[in-house]
Design a protein around this motif. Structure first.
Motif, short mmCIF file in Angstrom:
data_model
loop_
_atom_site.label_atom_id
_atom_site.label_comp_id
_atom_site.label_asym_id
_atom_site.label_seq_id
_atom_site.Cartn_x
_atom_site.Cartn_y
_atom_site.Cartn_z
N ARG A 230 0.84 -1.31 -0.13
CA ARG A 230 0.02 -0.03 -0.04
C ARG A 230 1.08 1.30 -0.07
NH1 ARG A 230 -4.73 -2.10 0.44
NH2 ARG A 230 -5.05 -4.11 1.43
N ALA B 293 -1.65 2.27 -5.62
CA ALA B 293 -2.59 1.24 -4.95
C ALA B 293 -2.18 -0.15 -5.29
CB ALA B 293 -4.02 1.73 -5.52
N ARG B 294 -1.04 -0.55 -4.69
CA ARG B 294 -0.59 -1.90 -4.91
C ARG B 294 -0.37 -2.30 -6.23
NH1 ARG B 294 -3.58 -6.18 -1.80
NH2 ARG B 294 -1.90 -7.37 -2.68
N SER C 279 -5.70 -2.58 -4.87
CA SER C 279 -6.53 -2.05 -3.87
C SER C 279 -6.14 -0.79 -3.46
CB SER C 279 -6.41 -3.04 -2.44
OG SER C 279 -7.05 -2.42 -1.36
N SER D 207 -0.08 4.34 1.75
CA SER D 207 -1.54 4.59 0.93
C SER D 207 -1.26 5.25 -0.09
CB SER D 207 -2.62 5.29 2.05
OG SER D 207 -2.07 6.43 2.36
N GLN E 148 -10.60 5.99 -0.68
CA GLN E 148 -10.14 4.87 -0.10
C GLN E 148 -10.91 3.74 -0.59
OE1 GLN E 148 -9.93 4.97 4.17
NE2 GLN E 148 -8.89 6.78 4.06
#
Length: 724
Positions: free
Chosen positions: A355, A483-484, A502, A510, A524
């Motif tokens: 993340r 995001a990954r 994600s 993040s 999110q």
């Protein structure tokens, strides 16, 4: 990502081959993203999509009110699968490892070739339960498990507990790494192993006892070889013991296989000293954890800076045990994509699957002459690593990770979780800090002007240290937190496809909240994106690019394509995407009795259970149905399907099924339970579903009380015609 649904069509210009979020179906009566007419039409997808727990087309909901899941690999009518190899099967003088991930098939002659398989990690509880059943060795698993966390590295040689811990760590490491097996297709379309002399394992302890050390190239070698390190000295210089945490990967046009060391931080300590050297093994203790955080590097005395790299092997060379190319950077690698054109520099893409991880590109110093020449591996000896800076308007640029790059940290206010890890400003102490206020990041920028100010040594050693500390150096340079990014693959036209799995925050960081947004602007967003990236001029060495979304994860009622958490991607000969999902095991089929809590809608991360088991999807990349998602398969219980790879004739889709039964282990006596789910149809109609969920798995044996085993399968049509 960064664009609300109402603005997306205007931004993309409704160009051919592009899908706008607004076209993906939120109005009543719309059957998008799932289109049965497309499936059945001449030139359509060529299969009848499998039924999922989630309705993907508007119509009767009666068939979805009661659902029973199967502990099997479920495929469309007319398709079947054959198990090629499973955990514990013999490979050379070792065994087929655990949690198989990336697969590569390199054909050596018609219907024959090498299958190279990555083995990612150990599912602690299930491995501990089934190891005696599958492998049969006597290890002190219960005794050591009860000890909890321990620093076995610091115990004296000859200590009884140290010996037991080391034996377990070695067995765990044997079940990670890489494997090469030889295959032949039979006349009936099935595949059989031929057990050739090239069959071999490269494990997490290769070199520890057998002398099969891995090699390394690039500037980090100078750090491995230097004397008077600030940190730990393993005494091996540039020789490396083993490879582990091998997740996704890629197959080069010149016939080698690249395997990504992803969650290496579960076995060794990730942060480093200012000269790029490692903390001592005691920094990461050992334990038989319930999932994958075991610290196996502790009892084995491994240097953490030698893990987290991209490994290249030549399956055809039985003496090749792998090379770690340090110009590609050290981070939680997931997958690799190649942009290779004769007469141009070599471009290689990879993502950091955490993340807040970054997208990277390596550009070689020299140019490619022959795309298929195995000498292209030498191009990785010199070049530069770049990180992607995404802009919300669909543009972007590449930032070099070199000593001259200005320090310009990502600000906590820019990311959805409000925290950014940076190199510890107390440089003699090494390690990292977690910055939660913009003023801290601004003070960091005032203290260090360039990346070279953060690291010590001569010019080559500084470059090596930056590459070793790539993720935290990238944060310091202002490279976009994403995001990954779990897969990167390049099509024949030079388009890079990226699976961003994600967008929710976590303890590692993040994503940029101005770039990674859900269909309603939520920053999110759990369900993920598949993105297209095009270099300016289609040049591997370009410093600017454009990006756009191909497909959005999520429920059809809210604008999603019906899947959650896209992961590995394969492209068929027509350039269309075949994707597997990566919903966490704890999220799969987690009950959702209500979509509201304390008067507020549940966040998307709490809705993942609606999507059922992890699954396999077909997504057209061009034409009027581009970006629509069609389910091709559903995995067994508590598993993840990984590494899809087509044979050259498209008649076989090789697939890895990892960690079946990861939560409950062996499914005992057909045990299951019924759970409630608050579902919606694509037009927004709400209804309750009662879902019968098997607890644990008996796959692939499928006999009552069989131990679940990760395995690789070959999917084919019953009539042996091409899948695509």
């Amino acid at each position: 990502m960064g664009i609300k649904r109402r603005d997306f069509l205007a931004f993309l210009g409704a160009s051919a081959g592009t899908v706008a979020l607004g076209s993906m179906g939120t109005q009543k009566g719309v059957t998008m993203p799932f289109n049965m007419e497309m499936a059945a039409s001449p030139g359509g997808i060529g299969f009848n999509p499998v039924k999922l727990p989630m309705p993907l087309e508007t119509g009767s909901i009666e068939a979805y009110k009661t659902v029973a899941l199967a502990d099997d690999l479920v495929l469309p009518q007319g398709f079947t699968y054959d198990v090629i190899a499973a955990w514990g099967d013999r490979v050379g003088n070792s065994r087929f490892g655990y949690n198989n991930d990336y697969i590569s098939f390199l054909e050596t002659s018609p219907n024959e070739g090498y299958l190279t398989v990555s083995f990612e990690y150990i599912s602690g509880n299930t491995w501990r339960q089934t190891y005696p059943m599958v492998i049969g060795d006597n290890l002190a698993l219960t005794e050591v498990h009860q000890q909890g966390s321990m620093d076995a590295f610091s115990l004296p040689q000859g200590d009884d507990l140290k010996g037991k811990v080391t034996a377990i760590a070695e067995e765990m490491m044997i079940d990670m790494g890489l494997g090469v097996i030889s295959l032949r297709r039979n006349g009936d379309g099935t595949w059989s192993r031929t057990y050739s002399s090239t069959d071999r394992r490269i494990t997490g302890i290769s070199g520890l006892k057998d002398g099969h050390y891995l090699q390394s190239t690039g500037p980090a070698v100078a750090v491995f070889n230097k004397t008077n390190k600030l940190g730990y000295e393993d005494g091996l210089k540039d020789k490396i013991i083993g490879t582990f945490a091998n997740c996704a990967g890629g197959t080069s046009p010149w016939g080698t296989v690249f395997s990504a060391e992803e969650n290496f931080q579960n076995q060794v300590y990730e942060p480093v000293m200012a000269d790029g050297s490692s903390f001592p093994p005691s920094q990461k203790t050992f334990q038989i954890h319930e999932d994958d955080d075991h610290g196996c590097g502790n009892p084995l005395g491994l240097a953490g800076n030698k893990y987290g790299w991209m490994v290249e092997i030549d399956p055809a060379n039985p003496n090749d045990y792998g090379t770690k190319h340090t110009w590609l950077g050290r981070y939680r690698h997931e997958a690799v994509g190649f942009l290779v054109q004769a007469g141009k520099k070599l471009g290689i893409y990879s993502g950091c699957d955490r993340r807040g991880g970054h997208l990277y590109k390596f550009v070689s110093q020299e140019t490619v002459r022959n795309v298929k020449d195995k000498a292209n591996s030498r191009l990785l000896n010199d070049g530069m690593l770049y990180g992607a800076k995404f802009n919300p308007d669909g543009t972007g640029r590449w930032i070099a990770l070199n000593p001259d790059t200005p320090v310009n940290p990502v600000l906590p206010s820019q990311v959805s979780g409000g925290m950014v890890p940076l190199p510890n400003p107390n440089r003699p102490a090494g390690d990292i800090i977690r910055v939660t206020a913009d003023q801290e990041a601004i003070a960091f920028k005032q203290q260090f002007k360039t990346l070279g100010d953060l690291y010590t040594g001569n010019a080559t050693e500084k470059q090596g240290a930056i590459l070793i500390d790539a993720h935290f150096a990238a944060n310091a340079a202002g490279i976009t937190c994403t995001a990954r990014p779990e897969d990167t693959i390049v099509d024949s036209q030079g388009t890079l496809y990226i699976a961003f799995t994600s967008g929710v925050p976590g303890s590692d960081g993040s994503p940029d909240k101005a770039v990674f947004q859900g269909p309603n602007g939520d920053s999110q967003y759990e369900h993920g994106w598949i993105v297209k990236l095009q270099e300016s001029g289609n040049d591997p060495a370009a410093m600017t690019f454009r990006w756009e979304i191909l497909s959005l994860g999520g429920e059809p009622a809210t604008g999603g394509a019906g899947f959650s958490n896209p992961d590995n991607i394969e492209l068929d000969q027509a350039g269309h995407v075949w994707m597997v999902s990566d919903m966490s095991t704890t999220s799969q089929n987690k009950a959702v009795p209500s979509r509201v809590k304390d008067g507020q809608p549940l966040p998307t991360k709490d809705l993942v259970g609606l999507f059922g088991n992890n699954s396999i999807w077909y997504i057209p990349t061009s034409g009027s149905h581009a970006g629509e998602a069609y389910p091709f398969g559903v995995g067994p219980m508590e598993c993840e399907c990984t590494g899809p790879f087509f044979s050259p004739d498209q008649q076989t889709l090789f697939l890895a099924v990892q960690h079946p039964g990861e939560i409950h282990g062996v499914r005992l006596n057909g045990q299951s339970e019924t759970r409630p789910f608050a579902m919606t149809t694509p037009d927004g109609t709400e209804f309750m579903q009662q879902r019968t969920v098997p607890l644990g798995s008996n796959w692939p044996g499928k006999r009552p009380n069989d131990p679940p085993k990760p395995a690789v399968v070959a999917i084919r049509r019953v009539n042996n015609q091409p899948i695509t």
